[in-house]
Design a protein around this motif. Sequence first.
Motif, PDB file in Angstrom:
ATOM      1  N   PHE A 167       0.824  -1.195   0.000  1.00  0.00           N
ATOM      2  CA  PHE A 167       0.000   0.000   0.000  1.00  0.00           C
ATOM      3  C   PHE A 167       0.864   1.253   0.000  1.00  0.00           C
ATOM      4  O   PHE A 167       2.015   1.240   0.416  1.00  0.00           O
ATOM      5  N   VAL A 168       0.270   2.352  -0.413  1.00  0.00           N
ATOM      6  CA  VAL A 168       0.916   3.655  -0.336  1.00  0.00           C
ATOM      7  C   VAL A 168       0.969   4.049   1.137  1.00  0.00           C
ATOM      8  O   VAL A 168      -0.023   3.914   1.862  1.00  0.00           O
ATOM      9  N   SER A 169       2.099   4.543   1.581  1.00  0.00           N
ATOM     10  CA  SER A 169       2.234   4.989   2.965  1.00  0.00           C
ATOM     11  C   SER A 169       1.721   6.423   3.086  1.00  0.00           C
ATOM     12  O   SER A 169       2.430   7.382   2.794  1.00  0.00           O
ATOM     13  N   VAL A 170       0.482   6.557   3.515  1.00  0.00           N
ATOM     14  CA  VAL A 170      -0.120   7.877   3.722  1.00  0.00           C
ATOM     15  C   VAL A 170       0.661   8.618   4.803  1.00  0.00           C
ATOM     16  O   VAL A 170       0.920   9.819   4.695  1.00  0.00           O
ATOM     17  N   LEU A 171       1.073   7.894   5.836  1.00  0.00           N
ATOM     18  CA  LEU A 171       1.829   8.498   6.932  1.00  0.00           C
ATOM     19  C   LEU A 171       3.139   9.118   6.425  1.00  0.00           C
ATOM     20  O   LEU A 171       3.499  10.228   6.818  1.00  0.00           O
ATOM     21  N   SER A 172       3.837   8.433   5.533  1.00  0.00           N
ATOM     22  CA  SER A 172       5.087   8.983   4.982  1.00  0.00           C
ATOM     23  C   SER A 172       4.836  10.258   4.188  1.00  0.00           C
ATOM     24  O   SER A 172       5.624  11.208   4.265  1.00  0.00           O
TER      25      SER A 172
ATOM     26  N   ASP B 144       0.709   3.165   9.748  1.00  0.00           N
ATOM     27  CA  ASP B 144       1.474   3.182   8.507  1.00  0.00           C
ATOM     28  C   ASP B 144       1.123   1.948   7.680  1.00  0.00           C
ATOM     29  O   ASP B 144       1.480   0.831   8.038  1.00  0.00           O
ATOM     30  N   LEU B 145       0.438   2.146   6.568  1.00  0.00           N
ATOM     31  CA  LEU B 145      -0.018   1.037   5.735  1.00  0.00           C
ATOM     32  C   LEU B 145       1.111   0.358   4.966  1.00  0.00           C
ATOM     33  O   LEU B 145       0.900  -0.695   4.368  1.00  0.00           O
ATOM     34  N   SER B 146       2.316   0.923   4.982  1.00  0.00           N
ATOM     35  CA  SER B 146       3.437   0.248   4.340  1.00  0.00           C
ATOM     36  C   SER B 146       4.019  -0.841   5.254  1.00  0.00           C
ATOM     37  O   SER B 146       4.790  -1.681   4.800  1.00  0.00           O
ATOM     38  N   ASP B 147       3.637  -0.839   6.529  1.00  0.00           N
ATOM     39  CA  ASP B 147       4.036  -1.880   7.474  1.00  0.00           C
ATOM     40  C   ASP B 147       3.185  -3.122   7.201  1.00  0.00           C
ATOM     41  O   ASP B 147       1.953  -3.053   7.221  1.00  0.00           O
TER      42      ASP B 147
ATOM     43  N   LYS C 103       2.422  -5.723   8.910  1.00  0.00           N
ATOM     44  CA  LYS C 103       1.510  -6.115   9.993  1.00  0.00           C
ATOM     45  C   LYS C 103       0.240  -5.263   9.976  1.00  0.00           C
ATOM     46  O   LYS C 103      -0.839  -5.741  10.281  1.00  0.00           O
ATOM     47  N   VAL C 104       0.393  -3.997   9.642  1.00  0.00           N
ATOM     48  CA  VAL C 104      -0.763  -3.097   9.554  1.00  0.00           C
ATOM     49  C   VAL C 104      -1.528  -3.361   8.268  1.00  0.00           C
ATOM     50  O   VAL C 104      -2.760  -3.425   8.259  1.00  0.00           O
ATOM     51  N   ALA C 105      -0.806  -3.543   7.161  1.00  0.00           N
ATOM     52  CA  ALA C 105      -1.432  -3.725   5.844  1.00  0.00           C
ATOM     53  C   ALA C 105      -2.363  -4.927   5.821  1.00  0.00           C
ATOM     54  O   ALA C 105      -3.414  -4.873   5.164  1.00  0.00           O
ATOM     55  N   LYS C 106      -2.035  -5.976   6.533  1.00  0.00           N
ATOM     56  CA  LYS C 106      -2.901  -7.159   6.486  1.00  0.00           C
ATOM     57  C   LYS C 106      -4.267  -6.915   7.129  1.00  0.00           C
ATOM     58  O   LYS C 106      -5.204  -7.655   6.894  1.00  0.00           O
ATOM     59  N   ARG C 107      -4.384  -5.839   7.913  1.00  0.00           N
ATOM     60  CA  ARG C 107      -5.661  -5.506   8.549  1.00  0.00           C
ATOM     61  C   ARG C 107      -6.532  -4.606   7.673  1.00  0.00           C
ATOM     62  O   ARG C 107      -7.663  -4.286   8.035  1.00  0.00           O
ATOM     63  N   TYR C 108      -6.011  -4.184   6.507  1.00  0.00           N
ATOM     64  CA  TYR C 108      -6.737  -3.255   5.635  1.00  0.00           C
ATOM     65  C   TYR C 108      -6.878  -3.820   4.225  1.00  0.00           C
ATOM     66  O   TYR C 108      -6.146  -4.716   3.828  1.00  0.00           O
ATOM     67  N   LYS C 109      -7.829  -3.268   3.499  1.00  0.00           N
ATOM     68  CA  LYS C 109      -8.013  -3.633   2.090  1.00  0.00           C
ATOM     69  C   LYS C 109      -7.989  -2.352   1.259  1.00  0.00           C
ATOM     70  O   LYS C 109      -8.296  -1.264   1.753  1.00  0.00           O
ATOM     71  N   GLU C 110      -7.641  -2.510  -0.006  1.00  0.00           N
ATOM     72  CA  GLU C 110      -7.497  -1.373  -0.907  1.00  0.00           C
ATOM     73  C   GLU C 110      -8.525  -1.449  -2.022  1.00  0.00           C
ATOM     74  O   GLU C 110      -8.820  -2.517  -2.529  1.00  0.00           O
ATOM     75  N   GLU C 111      -9.040  -0.287  -2.383  1.00  0.00           N
ATOM     76  CA  GLU C 111      -9.968  -0.179  -3.504  1.00  0.00           C
ATOM     77  C   GLU C 111      -9.534   1.028  -4.328  1.00  0.00           C
ATOM     78  O   GLU C 111      -9.283   2.100  -3.782  1.00  0.00           O
ATOM     79  N   THR C 112      -9.432   0.853  -5.630  1.00  0.00           N
ATOM     80  CA  THR C 112      -8.997   1.935  -6.512  1.00  0.00           C
ATOM     81  C   THR C 112     -10.032   2.146  -7.604  1.00  0.00           C
ATOM     82  O   THR C 112     -10.543   1.187  -8.174  1.00  0.00           O
TER      83      THR C 112
ATOM     84  N   GLU D 166     -10.710  -1.316  14.508  1.00  0.00           N
ATOM     85  CA  GLU D 166      -9.819  -0.226  14.085  1.00  0.00           C
ATOM     86  C   GLU D 166     -10.439   1.134  14.365  1.00  0.00           C
ATOM     87  O   GLU D 166     -11.633   1.331  14.162  1.00  0.00           O
ATOM     88  N   GLU D 167      -9.614   2.071  14.811  1.00  0.00           N
ATOM     89  CA  GLU D 167     -10.061   3.459  14.964  1.00  0.00           C
ATOM     90  C   GLU D 167     -10.125   4.149  13.610  1.00  0.00           C
ATOM     91  O   GLU D 167     -11.042   4.904  13.334  1.00  0.00           O
ATOM     92  N   ILE D 168      -9.118   3.897  12.771  1.00  0.00           N
ATOM     93  CA  ILE D 168      -9.090   4.515  11.446  1.00  0.00           C
ATOM     94  C   ILE D 168     -10.032   3.728  10.540  1.00  0.00           C
ATOM     95  O   ILE D 168      -9.774   2.583  10.208  1.00  0.00           O
ATOM     96  N   GLN D 169     -11.115   4.354  10.137  1.00  0.00           N
ATOM     97  CA  GLN D 169     -12.131   3.698   9.322  1.00  0.00           C
ATOM     98  C   GLN D 169     -11.876   3.872   7.823  1.00  0.00           C
ATOM     99  O   GLN D 169     -12.377   3.106   7.018  1.00  0.00           O
ATOM    100  N   LYS D 170     -11.088   4.904   7.481  1.00  0.00           N
ATOM    101  CA  LYS D 170     -10.795   5.118   6.059  1.00  0.00           C
ATOM    102  C   LYS D 170      -9.566   6.008   5.915  1.00  0.00           C
ATOM    103  O   LYS D 170      -9.412   6.974   6.653  1.00  0.00           O
ATOM    104  N   GLN D 171      -8.692   5.642   4.983  1.00  0.00           N
ATOM    105  CA  GLN D 171      -7.621   6.507   4.504  1.00  0.00           C
ATOM    106  C   GLN D 171      -7.822   6.566   2.992  1.00  0.00           C
ATOM    107  O   GLN D 171      -7.874   5.532   2.345  1.00  0.00           O
ATOM    108  N   GLU D 172      -7.945   7.764   2.477  1.00  0.00           N
ATOM    109  CA  GLU D 172      -8.255   7.905   1.052  1.00  0.00           C
ATOM    110  C   GLU D 172      -7.311   8.917   0.412  1.00  0.00           C
ATOM    111  O   GLU D 172      -7.049   9.975   0.985  1.00  0.00           O
TER     112      GLU D 172
END
Length: 193
Positions: free
Chosen positions: A29-34, A83-86, A88-97, A118-124
Amino acid sequence: MKKYIVLLLPVMLAMPACRSKEKGPEKKFVSVLSLIKNQVAQVDTSLYSIVKIVSTDSLHNDTTYIPREEFRAAAKDFLAIPDLSDKKVAKRYKEETMYDKTINRVVITYTPEDPAKEEIQKQELLVTPDAATGDKVNDIIINRVISNRDSFMQKNMLWRMDKSFQVVTTLQKPGKPEKTTTMKVTWNEDNDQ
């Protein structure tokens, strides 16, 4: 010796089966945090005037200039996202483009596999595609929900790359009216490059 071979044979046959569990494709995933950390570092070294506007329940606006040293503290909600580039974190999220023709943007959305955990419900990310100069991230939208038995808090956050960010916090406590606070921080909003 034959007893050991007979005992080890089922164990050795079972071992490859244990190791060959299907993992599925690795998520990249793209690291939004970075992206946000880079923006904060850029503002930390800039000469921009940084303006913070805080509005509570749309009744009162408080406008102040803040020093660059306080910018990181003002952006703390964005810097606290996972950080979605991690992996361990990435496996808890899914991506839609998807591509939105009306705004000429590619929209990349990350949502949790299990929203209740999860507290974070969406990163877009809203990205302008450009084959000549490269794709450009324009906006980042993040939704955070913190709910417990004492209160419910929702933060809707918008980061406009190289311009500003905004955090709208809605807080609901039992027996009290809902309170909405909007904080907007701008540093380069007049620049429309």
